[in-house]
Enzyme design. Structure first.
Site, PDB file in Angstrom:
ATOM      1  N   TRP A 173       0.820  -1.222   0.000  1.00 27.03           N
ATOM      2  CA  TRP A 173       0.000   0.000   0.000  1.00 27.03           C
ATOM      3  C   TRP A 173       0.845   1.260   0.000  1.00 27.03           C
ATOM      4  O   TRP A 173       0.427   2.301  -0.519  1.00 27.03           O
ATOM      5  CB  TRP A 173      -1.005  -0.028   1.156  1.00 27.03           C
ATOM      6  CG  TRP A 173      -2.000  -1.125   0.918  1.00 27.03           C
ATOM      7  CD1 TRP A 173      -2.076  -2.313   1.586  1.00 27.03           C
ATOM      8  CD2 TRP A 173      -2.990  -1.188  -0.117  1.00 27.03           C
ATOM      9  NE1 TRP A 173      -3.068  -3.095   1.031  1.00 27.03           N
ATOM     10  CE2 TRP A 173      -3.638  -2.435  -0.007  1.00 27.03           C
ATOM     11  CE3 TRP A 173      -3.394  -0.305  -1.125  1.00 27.03           C
ATOM     12  CZ2 TRP A 173      -4.674  -2.829  -0.866  1.00 27.03           C
ATOM     13  CZ3 TRP A 173      -4.430  -0.700  -1.978  1.00 27.03           C
ATOM     14  CH2 TRP A 173      -5.047  -1.934  -1.845  1.00 27.03           C
ATOM     15  N   LYS A 176     -12.270  -1.588   7.487  1.00 27.54           N
ATOM     16  CA  LYS A 176     -11.529  -2.589   8.251  1.00 27.54           C
ATOM     17  C   LYS A 176     -11.810  -2.415   9.738  1.00 27.54           C
ATOM     18  O   LYS A 176     -12.386  -3.283  10.366  1.00 27.54           O
ATOM     19  CB  LYS A 176     -10.040  -2.477   7.955  1.00 27.54           C
ATOM     20  CG  LYS A 176      -9.767  -2.713   6.455  1.00 27.54           C
ATOM     21  CD  LYS A 176      -8.451  -2.135   6.026  1.00 27.54           C
ATOM     22  CE  LYS A 176      -8.333  -2.001   4.530  1.00 27.54           C
ATOM     23  NZ  LYS A 176      -8.600  -3.221   3.781  1.00 27.54           N
ATOM     24  N   ASP A 208      -1.234   6.655   6.351  1.00 30.37           N
ATOM     25  CA  ASP A 208      -2.345   5.799   5.952  1.00 30.37           C
ATOM     26  C   ASP A 208      -2.612   4.827   7.100  1.00 30.37           C
ATOM     27  O   ASP A 208      -1.810   3.932   7.354  1.00 30.37           O
ATOM     28  CB  ASP A 208      -1.944   5.053   4.669  1.00 30.37           C
ATOM     29  CG  ASP A 208      -3.023   4.084   4.200  1.00 30.37           C
ATOM     30  OD1 ASP A 208      -4.026   3.915   4.904  1.00 30.37           O
ATOM     31  OD2 ASP A 208      -2.841   3.508   3.108  1.00 30.37           O
TER      32      ASP A 208
HETATM   33  N1  PMP Z   1      -4.264   1.540   2.256  1.00 33.83           N
HETATM   34  C1  PMP Z   1      -4.320   0.388   2.935  1.00 33.83           C
HETATM   35  C2  PMP Z   1      -3.384   0.173   4.080  1.00 33.83           C
HETATM   36  C3  PMP Z   1      -5.265  -0.585   2.579  1.00 33.83           C
HETATM   37  O1  PMP Z   1      -5.319  -1.741   3.254  1.00 33.83           O
HETATM   38  C4  PMP Z   1      -6.145  -0.340   1.502  1.00 33.83           C
HETATM   39  C5  PMP Z   1      -7.205  -1.325   1.091  1.00 33.83           C
HETATM   40  N2  PMP Z   1      -7.046  -2.618   1.436  1.00 33.83           N
HETATM   41  C6  PMP Z   1      -6.023   0.867   0.805  1.00 33.83           C
HETATM   42  C7  PMP Z   1      -5.084   1.786   1.228  1.00 33.83           C
HETATM   43  C8  PMP Z   1      -6.929   1.191  -0.343  1.00 33.83           C
HETATM   44  O2  PMP Z   1      -8.169   1.487   0.173  1.00 33.83           O
HETATM   45  P1  PMP Z   1      -9.471   1.777  -0.675  1.00 33.83           P
HETATM   46  O3  PMP Z   1      -9.811   0.487  -1.342  1.00 33.83           O
HETATM   47  O4  PMP Z   1     -10.459   2.197   0.362  1.00 33.83           O
HETATM   48  O5  PMP Z   1      -9.164   2.852  -1.651  1.00 33.83           O
END
Ligand code: PMP
Length: 361
Positions: free
Chosen positions: A102, A196, A172
Site C-alpha cells: 500500500w 476494516k 495511511d
Molecule cells: N491503504 C491500505 C493500508 C489498505 O489496506 C487499503 C485497502 N485494502 C487501501 C489503502 C486502499 O483502500 P481503498 O480500497 O479504500 O481505496
C-alpha cells in the site's frame, strides 16, 4: 442462521451488535418515518447522526480541536492522490516510506503531481521489516512525509510513531485506525478507509491539522479540496449517509466496550495467540515478518506445504472460519483480526490450526 468467524481483510467483519441495531432501524430510524438512508443528508435527523459520529470519533481517538475530521467518499486511494493536490506545490518533493504494497500504491497516485521520493524501502527484504528510522533519507524540501502505519497485505506494522521533523507526517491508517491509543497531534494528516476497523466500505475518515488547510497546493476542482470539505462539513455533495451512520454505530459500540485502550489489549492478546501457534508449530506454519514489526491486525502465514492450502481453506470454512486465503500478491493465508473480531473467533482459529497440523503434520 450461522454467522461464521470472518477473517476478511476488508470489507471486514462488523460487530454483531451493530448489525443487529442497523437491522432493527432499517425500516424506520428513530421516529423519522423512514430509514436513515431514505432521508435528506441536510435534514436535522441525518445532521444529528453525522455530528454524533464526529463527536464520538473525536472522543474515541482523543482528536485535538485544531484537527478537522472529514467523512468522505472515494476510499483511501482517493485521499492518496488528494494529499498531493492539496498540500504540495506542483512538482514539489514529497517523501514516502515504503513498507509494503500500500505504500507503493500511495506513490502511484501522486506521480503526476509531486516529486515522490522513496526515502526508505523495505522491498529488498521482501517487506518483512521496517527500515530503521536512522536510515531514512528525508528531504529538506518535502511537502510532507508519508508512511503506512499497517501494511494490510504484508502484515508489517509500525510500533509507535516515527520521529520526523522535516515536514508534517501523513499516514495511511486504513487497517489500524483506532486499534490502540494514538497521539494524533504528532501528525499533519491521517486517513483511513472505514472498511476494516471503523465500519463499512464507502466512507473514509480524514483527520487533518487545520493550519495545513491554508496551503495553496495545486490547481484542482473544489470537490478535491479538503478546505472546502471542512467548510462544507463533509457535505459538499451527497455524502455516503448509510456508511457514515454505520460507522457512527461502530464508534458507539467501541466506546461502550471500553474505547481504544481496551481494544489495544484485546488486539495484543488476539495477535499473540496467533503468532504463538505459528511460531510453536515447528515450521508447519510460518510468518516471516520480524517479530517487532508484526502486525496486530493482519497476520499472514504460510503452510510448510503449499499443496495443503486448498484443504486448509476448505476445512476452515467447514469449521466456520472464512476468508483466510492470503492476498494474491503474497499467497498463503492471512487472518485479519480487526477490532470487531471477537477473541472467541481467534481462539476458534488457533484450535483449528492446531488440529489441522495434528492431522497433516
Ligand atoms: N491503504 C491500505 C493500508 C489498505 O489496506 C487499503 C485497502 N485494502 C487501501 C489503502 C486502499 O483502500 P481503498 O480500497 O479504500 O481505496
Amino acid at each position: 442462521m450461522s454467522r461464521a468467524y470472518n477473517f476478511s481483510a476488508g470489507p471486514a467483519t462488523l460487530p454483531e451488535a451493530v448489525l443487529r441495531q442497523a437491522q432493527a432501524e432499517m425500516l424506520e430510524w428513530n421516529g423519522a418515518g423512514a430509514s436513515i438512508v431514505e432521508i435528506s443528508h441536510r435534514g436535522p435527523e441525518f445532521i444529528q447522526v453525522a455530528r454524533e459520529a464526529e463527536a464520538d470519533l473525536r472522543t474515541l481517538m482523543s482528536i485535538p480541536d485544531d484537527y478537522a475530521v472529514l467523512f468522505l467518499a472515494g476510499g483511501a486511494t482517493v485521499q492518496q492522490a488528494l494529499i498531493a493536490l492539496n498540500f504540495a506545490n506542483p512538482g514539489q518533493a514529497a517523501d514516502y516510506v515504503v513498507t509494503g504494497h500500500w505504500g507503493k500504491t500511495a506513490i502511484k497516485q501522486v506521480k503526476p503531481y509531486v516529486d515522490a521520493r522513496i526515502v526508505a524501502n523495505g522491498e529488498a527484504g521482501g517487506f518483512r521489516d521496517i527500515p530503521p528510522r536512522g536510515a531514512w533519507q528525508l528531504s529538506a524540501d518535502a511537502a510532507y512525509v508519508h508512511y503506512t502505519a499497517n501494511e494490510t497485505i504484508h502484515g508489517v506494522e509500525f510500533r509507535g510513531i516515527p520521529d520526523v521533523d522535516t515536514a508534517p507526517l501523513f499516514a495511511d491508517f486504513s487497517s489500524s485506525i483506532a486499534a490502540e491509543p494514538l497521539d494524533v497531534s504528532r501528525f499533519g494528516l491521517i486517513y483511513a478507509g472505514a472498511q476494516k476497523n471503523l465500519g463499512p466500505v464507502g466512507v473514509t475518515v480524514v483527520i487533518v491539522r487545520r493550519d495545513l488547510l491554508e496551503r495553496a497546493g495545486q490547481p484542482r476542482a473544489d470537490i478535491f479540496t479538503y478546505r472546502s470539505h471542512v467548510q462544507g462539513e463533509s457535505m459538499l455533495n451527497t455524502p455516503p449517509t448509510w456508511n457514515w451512520y454505520l460507522a457512527g454505530l461502530v464508534f458507539k459500540w467501541m466506546l461502550a466496550e471500553g474505547g481504544v485502550t481496551e481494544f489495544s489489549r484485546r488486539n495484543a492478546r488476539k495477535s499473540a495467540m496467533l503468532y504463538d501457534v505459528i511460531d510453536g508449530s515447528g515450521g508447519f506454519y510460518r510468518n516471516e515478518v520480524a517479530p517487532d514489526a508484526r502486525s496486530r491486525m493482519n497476520v499472514p502465514f504460510f503452510l510448510h506445504e503449499p499443496a495443503l492450502d486448498a484443504t486448509f481453506l476448505k476445512q476452515a470454512a467447514e469449521a466456520g472460519l472464512i476468508a483466510l486465503k492470503g492476498h494474491r500478491v503474497l499467497g498463503g493465508m492471512r487472518a485479519s483480526i480487526y477490532n470487531a473480531m471477537p477473541e472467541a473467533g481467534v481462539q476458534a482459529l488457533v484450535a483449528f490450526m492446531r488440529d489441522f497440523q495434528q492431522r497433516n503434520g
